[in-house]
Design a protein around this motif. Structure first.
Motif, PDB file in Angstrom:
ATOM      1  N   ARG A  27       9.516   5.451   5.742  1.00 35.63           N
ATOM      2  CA  ARG A  27       8.389   4.624   6.565  1.00 35.63           C
ATOM      3  C   ARG A  27       7.842   3.392   5.950  1.00 35.63           C
ATOM      4  NH1 ARG A  27       3.324   7.996   8.925  1.00 35.63           N
ATOM      5  NH2 ARG A  27       2.376   6.293  10.379  1.00 35.63           N
ATOM      6  N   ASN A  28       8.107   3.383   4.798  1.00 38.68           N
ATOM      7  CA  ASN A  28       7.405   2.456   3.865  1.00 38.68           C
ATOM      8  C   ASN A  28       8.361   1.492   3.021  1.00 38.68           C
ATOM      9  OD1 ASN A  28       4.421   2.990   3.663  1.00 38.68           O
ATOM     10  ND2 ASN A  28       5.312   4.914   3.481  1.00 38.68           N
ATOM     11  N   GLY A  29       9.567   1.580   3.511  1.00 33.11           N
ATOM     12  CA  GLY A  29      10.721   0.870   3.067  1.00 33.11           C
ATOM     13  C   GLY A  29      11.049   0.836   1.670  1.00 33.11           C
ATOM     14  N   MET A  30      11.220   1.941   1.222  1.00 35.36           N
ATOM     15  CA  MET A  30      11.409   2.369  -0.179  1.00 35.36           C
ATOM     16  C   MET A  30      12.810   3.227  -0.186  1.00 35.36           C
ATOM     17  SD  MET A  30       7.741   3.707  -0.972  1.00 35.36           S
ATOM     18  CE  MET A  30       8.293   4.930  -2.635  1.00 35.36           C
ATOM     19  N   ALA A  31      13.459   3.242  -1.231  1.00 38.72           N
ATOM     20  CA  ALA A  31      14.553   4.047  -1.544  1.00 38.72           C
ATOM     21  C   ALA A  31      14.154   5.328  -1.509  1.00 38.72           C
ATOM     22  CB  ALA A  31      15.121   3.777  -2.731  1.00 38.72           C
ATOM     23  N   GLY A  32      15.061   6.425  -1.159  1.00 37.49           N
ATOM     24  CA  GLY A  32      14.914   7.812  -0.865  1.00 37.49           C
ATOM     25  C   GLY A  32      14.514   8.251  -2.066  1.00 37.49           C
ATOM     26  N   ASP A  33      14.959   8.007  -3.246  1.00 35.87           N
ATOM     27  CA  ASP A  33      14.578   8.569  -4.559  1.00 35.87           C
ATOM     28  C   ASP A  33      13.480   7.936  -5.303  1.00 35.87           C
ATOM     29  OD1 ASP A  33      16.375   6.487  -5.017  1.00 35.87           O
ATOM     30  OD2 ASP A  33      17.699   7.358  -6.411  1.00 35.87           O
ATOM     31  N   GLU A  34      12.832   7.047  -4.592  1.00 34.32           N
ATOM     32  CA  GLU A  34      12.002   6.040  -5.500  1.00 34.32           C
ATOM     33  C   GLU A  34      10.657   6.709  -5.569  1.00 34.32           C
ATOM     34  OE1 GLU A  34      10.525   1.363  -5.123  1.00 34.32           O
ATOM     35  OE2 GLU A  34      11.699   2.239  -3.511  1.00 34.32           O
ATOM     36  N   LEU A  35       9.929   6.572  -6.644  1.00 35.57           N
ATOM     37  CA  LEU A  35       8.610   7.208  -6.900  1.00 35.57           C
ATOM     38  C   LEU A  35       7.587   5.967  -7.060  1.00 35.57           C
ATOM     39  CD1 LEU A  35       9.342  10.249  -9.179  1.00 35.57           C
ATOM     40  CD2 LEU A  35       8.620  10.231  -6.823  1.00 35.57           C
ATOM     41  N   PRO A  36       6.267   5.951  -6.481  1.00 33.44           N
ATOM     42  CA  PRO A  36       5.352   5.160  -7.046  1.00 33.44           C
ATOM     43  C   PRO A  36       5.157   5.174  -8.373  1.00 33.44           C
ATOM     44  CG  PRO A  36       4.321   7.067  -5.913  1.00 33.44           C
ATOM     45  CD  PRO A  36       5.684   7.304  -5.752  1.00 33.44           C
ATOM     46  N   ALA A  37       4.483   4.102  -8.958  1.00 34.15           N
ATOM     47  CA  ALA A  37       3.871   4.055 -10.130  1.00 34.15           C
ATOM     48  C   ALA A  37       2.771   4.984 -10.312  1.00 34.15           C
ATOM     49  CB  ALA A  37       3.545   2.458 -10.529  1.00 34.15           C
ATOM     50  N   LEU A  38       2.320   5.496 -11.596  1.00 32.29           N
ATOM     51  CA  LEU A  38       1.334   6.185 -12.044  1.00 32.29           C
ATOM     52  C   LEU A  38       0.280   5.743 -11.547  1.00 32.29           C
ATOM     53  CD1 LEU A  38       1.277   8.318 -15.372  1.00 32.29           C
ATOM     54  CD2 LEU A  38      -0.774   6.762 -14.589  1.00 32.29           C
ATOM     55  N   ALA A  39      -0.285   4.514 -11.933  1.00 36.57           N
ATOM     56  CA  ALA A  39      -1.326   3.728 -11.426  1.00 36.57           C
ATOM     57  C   ALA A  39      -1.701   4.111  -9.673  1.00 36.57           C
ATOM     58  CB  ALA A  39      -1.444   2.218 -11.967  1.00 36.57           C
ATOM     59  N   VAL A  40      -0.648   3.803  -9.071  1.00 41.93           N
ATOM     60  CA  VAL A  40      -0.755   3.753  -7.696  1.00 41.93           C
ATOM     61  C   VAL A  40      -1.011   5.343  -7.218  1.00 41.93           C
ATOM     62  CG1 VAL A  40       0.701   3.767  -5.653  1.00 41.93           C
ATOM     63  CG2 VAL A  40       0.916   2.033  -7.304  1.00 41.93           C
ATOM     64  N   VAL A  41      -0.407   6.397  -7.986  1.00 47.99           N
ATOM     65  CA  VAL A  41      -0.732   7.784  -7.482  1.00 47.99           C
ATOM     66  C   VAL A  41      -2.151   8.003  -7.858  1.00 47.99           C
ATOM     67  CG1 VAL A  41      -0.257  10.181  -7.867  1.00 47.99           C
ATOM     68  CG2 VAL A  41       1.571   8.171  -7.854  1.00 47.99           C
ATOM     69  N   ARG A  42      -2.596   7.697  -9.021  1.00 46.49           N
ATOM     70  CA  ARG A  42      -4.152   7.877  -9.499  1.00 46.49           C
ATOM     71  C   ARG A  42      -4.948   7.204  -8.551  1.00 46.49           C
ATOM     72  NH1 ARG A  42      -3.730   7.069 -16.182  1.00 46.49           N
ATOM     73  NH2 ARG A  42      -2.678   9.542 -16.186  1.00 46.49           N
ATOM     74  N   ARG A  43      -4.698   6.030  -8.160  1.00 45.98           N
ATOM     75  CA  ARG A  43      -5.499   5.349  -7.046  1.00 45.98           C
ATOM     76  C   ARG A  43      -5.600   5.863  -5.823  1.00 45.98           C
ATOM     77  NH1 ARG A  43      -7.957   0.098  -7.694  1.00 45.98           N
ATOM     78  NH2 ARG A  43      -9.595  -0.071  -5.963  1.00 45.98           N
TER      79      ARG A  43
END
Length: 337
Positions: A27-43
């Protein structure tokens, strides 16, 4: 991580007060095995600077066997090996988003590359109906199962005493009975401390007040970190902490501190681990209700002919919101709901 031009979109769900955000890569134009950056998760998970959540679910990743891959991140950005409630929320999303109809096979990919496989089923036709998940638990018991460091736990009959936890009980709560713990893994590590009275259970509010100190027992040590009081280091990868009191053969009361999260209102994997621990000690039956501050969770433990353990959890899951983040996610993101 790249997102669609309209901004990053996530879903927010909760079950028994345990809430997760879900990020669908497709839904967000990402690869299926891609993970967001740590800073993104925390925010994202921050209740003041982001949306607020107990963690982030990333999936589905379609697999060759027809199952749906799921990766789980704690709110501090660290990898979570498994989550019972998170898996049930993920199943709800699969049904809501049209990926699956009434039943789905899920593969939860653990931090160490291992997998926990489970089946999920929608127990009715409406959005308020419960979701049931059943998994074959890779049960292991003992200090090695949870990565306890040599010399940091001591045998206590057929259980163990964790000195750092016992010290925290005395210093923070005035308790001298946090000394009988079962150490086990069901895909993620748990230290279940069994107590003999309801009064020995810490309240959720008391756990929140003591969260920074208890994190030093539950969380994995940071490189070069100074020991301090209730020093990190008992568990090499950190460990989820639970306190359990068996009111009867069919009702178990539970309090929870999760590594990387802190005190939580509910947890499916913690409820499972506590049920297994109480059953191991002969305190409860195979069918029981685990009572947590967020609500009651029915748990069924079973063994197949080969002695392999299966765990069935059943509870409603509620969709709260669809959220779109604007700006640079994790830096100056503004949240619109």
């Amino acid at each position: 991580m790249t997102a669609g031009s309209g901004g990053l979109t996530v879903e927010k769900y909760q079950t028994l007060g345990n809430c997760y955000l879900l990020l669908d890569p497709a839904r967000n134009g990402m690869a299926g095995d891609e993970l967001p950056a740590l800073a993104v998760v925390r925010r994202l998970c921050d209740p003041h600077l982001g949306i607020g959540s107990d963690g982030l679910l990333v999936g589905p990743e379609r697999r060759a066997d027809g199952r749906f891959g799921l990766r789980i991140l704690n709110s501090d950005g660290s990898r979570a090996e498994f989550s019972g409630n998170g898996s049930r929320i993920f199943a709800r999303y699969l049904f809501d988003a049209g990926y699956a109809e009434r039943r789905a096979g899920i593969t939860v990919v653990a931090e160490d590359g291992g997998e926990v496989r489970l089946d999920a089923a929608l127990m009715g036709a409406s959005a308020e109906d419960p979701i049931a998940t059943e998994m074959a638990a890779p049960l292991r018991i003992g200090p090695e199962a949870v990565g306890a460091r040599p010399g940091h736990v001591a045998p206590n009959g057929d259980l163990f005493t964790v000195p750092a936890l016992a010290e925290a009980g005395r210093g923070l709560f005035g308790r001298d009975d946090w000394t009988r713990s079962l150490l086990l893994s069901i895909g993620n590590p748990h230290c279940v401390t069994l107590v003999e009275t309801m009064a020995a259970l810490p309240s959720y509010d008391a756990l929140r007040a003591a969260a920074p100190e208890l994190a030093r027992v539950a969380d994995a040590p940071a490189p070069g970190e100074a020991p301090g009081t209730f020093a990190r280091g008992t568990f090499a990868r950190g460990c989820n902490l639970q306190w359990a009191f068996a009111e009867s053969r069919t009702r178990l009361h539970l309090r929870i501190v999760e590594r990387g999260e802190g005190p939580t209102l509910a947890s499916g994997s913690s409820a499972s681990a506590a049920a297994i621990a109480a059953r191991h000690c002969g305190l409860v039956d195979r069918d029981l209700t685990v009572a947590m501050p967020g609500g009651d969770l029915p748990v069924r433990l079973a063994e197949d002919a080969d002695g392999r353990l299966s765990i069935r959890l059943t509870a409603p899951v509620a969709r709260i919101a669809t959220c779109r983040l604007h700006g640079r996610a994790g830096q100056d993101a503004m949240v619109g709901i």
